[in-house]
Structures are given as C-alpha cells and as structure tokens.
Design a protein around this motif. Structure first.
Motif, PDB file in Angstrom:
ATOM      1  N   THR A 105      -0.873   7.573   3.028  1.00  6.69           N
ATOM      2  CA  THR A 105      -1.789   7.613   1.890  1.00  6.69           C
ATOM      3  C   THR A 105      -2.968   8.526   2.192  1.00  6.69           C
ATOM      4  O   THR A 105      -3.350   8.692   3.345  1.00  6.69           O
ATOM      5  CB  THR A 105      -2.259   6.194   1.510  1.00  6.69           C
ATOM      6  N   VAL A 106      -3.522   9.120   1.140  1.00  8.29           N
ATOM      7  CA  VAL A 106      -4.666  10.015   1.317  1.00  8.29           C
ATOM      8  C   VAL A 106      -5.890   9.608   0.504  1.00  8.29           C
ATOM      9  O   VAL A 106      -6.993  10.029   0.812  1.00  8.29           O
ATOM     10  CB  VAL A 106      -4.320  11.490   0.991  1.00  8.29           C
ATOM     11  N   SER A 107      -5.686   8.814  -0.539  1.00 11.80           N
ATOM     12  CA  SER A 107      -6.813   8.465  -1.399  1.00 11.80           C
ATOM     13  C   SER A 107      -6.431   7.296  -2.295  1.00 11.80           C
ATOM     14  O   SER A 107      -5.288   7.215  -2.752  1.00 11.80           O
ATOM     15  CB  SER A 107      -7.206   9.670  -2.251  1.00 11.80           C
ATOM     16  N   GLY A 108      -7.359   6.407  -2.540  1.00  7.03           N
ATOM     17  CA  GLY A 108      -7.124   5.309  -3.464  1.00  7.03           C
ATOM     18  C   GLY A 108      -6.282   4.202  -2.868  1.00  7.03           C
ATOM     19  O   GLY A 108      -5.934   4.208  -1.685  1.00  7.03           O
ATOM     20  N   PHE A 109      -5.967   3.224  -3.715  1.00  6.40           N
ATOM     21  CA  PHE A 109      -5.251   2.037  -3.261  1.00  6.40           C
ATOM     22  C   PHE A 109      -3.848   1.909  -3.854  1.00  6.40           C
ATOM     23  O   PHE A 109      -3.054   1.105  -3.400  1.00  6.40           O
ATOM     24  CB  PHE A 109      -6.054   0.779  -3.613  1.00  6.40           C
ATOM     25  N   SER A 110      -3.512   2.674  -4.881  1.00  5.58           N
ATOM     26  CA  SER A 110      -2.199   2.579  -5.524  1.00  5.58           C
ATOM     27  C   SER A 110      -1.120   3.161  -4.618  1.00  5.58           C
ATOM     28  O   SER A 110      -1.317   4.200  -3.997  1.00  5.58           O
ATOM     29  CB  SER A 110      -2.202   3.342  -6.848  1.00  5.58           C
ATOM     30  N   ALA A 111       0.020   2.472  -4.596  1.00  2.00           N
ATOM     31  CA  ALA A 111       1.128   2.933  -3.763  1.00  2.00           C
ATOM     32  C   ALA A 111       2.448   2.429  -4.349  1.00  2.00           C
ATOM     33  O   ALA A 111       2.461   1.546  -5.199  1.00  2.00           O
ATOM     34  CB  ALA A 111       0.972   2.430  -2.334  1.00  2.00           C
ATOM     35  N   VAL A 112       3.528   3.007  -3.867  1.00  6.97           N
ATOM     36  CA  VAL A 112       4.868   2.531  -4.175  1.00  6.97           C
ATOM     37  C   VAL A 112       5.495   2.110  -2.861  1.00  6.97           C
ATOM     38  O   VAL A 112       5.497   2.867  -1.895  1.00  6.97           O
ATOM     39  CB  VAL A 112       5.717   3.613  -4.875  1.00  6.97           C
ATOM     40  N   GLN A 113       5.983   0.880  -2.830  1.00  2.53           N
ATOM     41  CA  GLN A 113       6.618   0.352  -1.629  1.00  2.53           C
ATOM     42  C   GLN A 113       8.123   0.487  -1.743  1.00  2.53           C
ATOM     43  O   GLN A 113       8.724   0.043  -2.714  1.00  2.53           O
ATOM     44  CB  GLN A 113       6.241  -1.113  -1.437  1.00  2.53           C
ATOM     45  N   LEU A 114       8.717   1.125  -0.740  1.00  4.36           N
ATOM     46  CA  LEU A 114      10.166   1.302  -0.674  1.00  4.36           C
ATOM     47  C   LEU A 114      10.720   0.355   0.384  1.00  4.36           C
ATOM     48  O   LEU A 114      10.237   0.345   1.516  1.00  4.36           O
ATOM     49  CB  LEU A 114      10.514   2.741  -0.299  1.00  4.36           C
ATOM     50  N   THR A 115      11.716  -0.430   0.013  1.00  4.08           N
ATOM     51  CA  THR A 115      12.372  -1.330   0.950  1.00  4.08           C
ATOM     52  C   THR A 115      13.782  -0.815   1.187  1.00  4.08           C
ATOM     53  O   THR A 115      14.522  -0.551   0.238  1.00  4.08           O
ATOM     54  CB  THR A 115      12.425  -2.768   0.398  1.00  4.08           C
ATOM     55  N   LEU A 116      14.133  -0.662   2.463  1.00  6.04           N
ATOM     56  CA  LEU A 116      15.440  -0.124   2.835  1.00  6.04           C
ATOM     57  C   LEU A 116      16.438  -1.247   3.103  1.00  6.04           C
ATOM     58  O   LEU A 116      16.059  -2.401   3.280  1.00  6.04           O
ATOM     59  CB  LEU A 116      15.315   0.756   4.071  1.00  6.04           C
ATOM     60  N   LYS A 117      17.702  -0.900   3.155  1.00  2.45           N
ATOM     61  CA  LYS A 117      18.762  -1.867   3.417  1.00  2.45           C
ATOM     62  C   LYS A 117      18.569  -2.592   4.740  1.00  2.45           C
ATOM     63  O   LYS A 117      18.924  -3.753   4.875  1.00  2.45           O
ATOM     64  CB  LYS A 117      20.128  -1.164   3.418  1.00  2.45           C
ATOM     65  N   ASP A 118      17.997  -1.913   5.735  1.00  4.61           N
ATOM     66  CA  ASP A 118      17.778  -2.528   7.045  1.00  4.61           C
ATOM     67  C   ASP A 118      16.516  -3.394   7.093  1.00  4.61           C
ATOM     68  O   ASP A 118      16.168  -3.944   8.126  1.00  4.61           O
ATOM     69  CB  ASP A 118      17.755  -1.476   8.146  1.00  4.61           C
ATOM     70  N   GLY A 119      15.797  -3.500   5.966  1.00  2.00           N
ATOM     71  CA  GLY A 119      14.595  -4.346   5.904  1.00  2.00           C
ATOM     72  C   GLY A 119      13.300  -3.614   6.164  1.00  2.00           C
ATOM     73  O   GLY A 119      12.226  -4.167   5.939  1.00  2.00           O
ATOM     74  N   SER A 120      13.359  -2.400   6.644  1.00  2.00           N
ATOM     75  CA  SER A 120      12.127  -1.657   6.898  1.00  2.00           C
ATOM     76  C   SER A 120      11.496  -1.232   5.575  1.00  2.00           C
ATOM     77  O   SER A 120      12.169  -1.112   4.550  1.00  2.00           O
ATOM     78  CB  SER A 120      12.382  -0.454   7.802  1.00  2.00           C
ATOM     79  N   GLN A 121      10.171  -1.028   5.624  1.00  2.00           N
ATOM     80  CA  GLN A 121       9.432  -0.697   4.421  1.00  2.00           C
ATOM     81  C   GLN A 121       8.536   0.512   4.650  1.00  2.00           C
ATOM     82  O   GLN A 121       8.048   0.739   5.755  1.00  2.00           O
ATOM     83  CB  GLN A 121       8.559  -1.873   3.981  1.00  2.00           C
ATOM     84  N   TYR A 122       8.318   1.244   3.562  1.00  2.00           N
ATOM     85  CA  TYR A 122       7.415   2.385   3.537  1.00  2.00           C
ATOM     86  C   TYR A 122       6.520   2.228   2.323  1.00  2.00           C
ATOM     87  O   TYR A 122       7.003   1.875   1.244  1.00  2.00           O
ATOM     88  CB  TYR A 122       8.188   3.708   3.418  1.00  2.00           C
ATOM     89  N   ARG A 123       5.224   2.521   2.487  1.00  2.00           N
ATOM     90  CA  ARG A 123       4.289   2.540   1.367  1.00  2.00           C
ATOM     91  C   ARG A 123       3.776   3.961   1.208  1.00  2.00           C
ATOM     92  O   ARG A 123       3.157   4.510   2.121  1.00  2.00           O
ATOM     93  CB  ARG A 123       3.115   1.596   1.608  1.00  2.00           C
ATOM     94  N   LEU A 124       4.033   4.531   0.045  1.00  2.00           N
ATOM     95  CA  LEU A 124       3.598   5.895  -0.244  1.00  2.00           C
ATOM     96  C   LEU A 124       2.456   5.828  -1.243  1.00  2.00           C
ATOM     97  O   LEU A 124       2.647   5.410  -2.385  1.00  2.00           O
ATOM     98  CB  LEU A 124       4.757   6.713  -0.817  1.00  2.00           C
ATOM     99  N   GLY A 125       1.270   6.244  -0.803  1.00  2.00           N
ATOM    100  CA  GLY A 125       0.121   6.260  -1.690  1.00  2.00           C
ATOM    101  C   GLY A 125       0.293   7.303  -2.774  1.00  2.00           C
ATOM    102  O   GLY A 125       0.729   8.423  -2.501  1.00  2.00           O
TER     103      GLY A 125
END
Length: 149
Positions: A105-125
């Motif tokens: 993330t670079v600015s603000g609080f809004s993000a999209v959370q991606l959940t993968l088949k293996d259970g790992s997660q990524y949050r993209l601001g």
C-alpha cells in the motif's frame, strides 16, 4: 484488461517535509558530501515508491511500486476470494508482512484482500476498490469476488 495507479500522497508529504530540512541545511552549511548522499537517497525513495500500479489481465494479477519494483504477480486460477477491506494504522504503508498476510500500500486505508487456495493472503492498497473487484469478479475461482465493507 484493468490497470490502475494510486499515487503515494502520504510518502510525498513526508519526503517533502524531510527535504525542507535538507534544503535548509544545504543553505546554511553548503553542499557537503553526506548531505548530498542523503538528498540522493530521498530522491531514490521518492522515485521507487511514488505509486502502486495494479494490473489484471485474463490470467494473472500483478502489482509493483513506482517503476514496477518490489511487486509480485499471482495466477488468477490460484485466487479463491477477493474482497474489499479497510486497513488500519498498524498496517502502515509500503511493503510488509502482517498476520493478515502481505500488505502492499502507498496511501489511504482502502484495500482489496486476495485469498489463495493455499490460505495465504495479500492486501493490495487501492483507491479504486470497486474497479479492481469488478476486474476480478468473473476471472477468479469460486466463491466469486465480493464487496464487503
């Protein structure tokens, strides 16, 4: 294809504030080598982290800071869920790993959370949650992308 760039307003404000002190020191003591090196580091940080670009095509989602560094890419077939989330102050800015997974993330609080088949997660601001979710909606595995705030 979806592509969106969010500029790093917070990083620009902080770097400008630090640069004002560098400019004052430059004026008062002159351009000595440590000061010039520090100023160059500020410029490099500003260039590398001036924004976060997210791209979605038919097979993958990719993202990267500034000119495309410190990013990653995922195959859409590996994503089982995409949802809108709000980051908190503890998530910070930049690139880090937390108990919520990898945060970009670079600015603000809004993000999209991606959940993968293996259970790992990524949050993209992003400041375009709806657009990113719409780009992912018909391309990821079950369950479909959802918008929950």
């Amino acid at each position: 294809m979806y592509q969106h760039k969010q500029f790093a307003l917070f990083i620009f404000v902080i770097l400008s504030w630090i640069a004002s002190f560098v400019g004052l020191a430059w004026y008062l003591i002159g351009a000595d080598m440590p000061l010039m090196v520090f100023a160059a580091i500020l410029l490099l940080v500003g260039f590398l982290f001036h924004g976060l670009t997210i791209k979605v095509d038919n097979s993958q989602i990719s993202w990267g800071f500034g000119p495309g560094v410190f990013g990653d890419k995922l195959q859409l077939a590996d994503i089982i869920e995409a949802k809108a989330v709000e980051n908190s102050f503890r998530h910070g800015i930049g690139l880090r790993i937390t108990h919520d997974g990898w945060i970009y993330t670079v600015s603000g609080f809004s993000a999209v959370q991606l959940t993968l088949k293996d259970g790992s997660q990524y949050r993209l601001g992003t400041n375009d949650q709806a657009g990113l979710l719409a780009a992912l909606a018909d391309k990821i595995s079950q369950p479909k992308a959802t918008e929950t705030l």
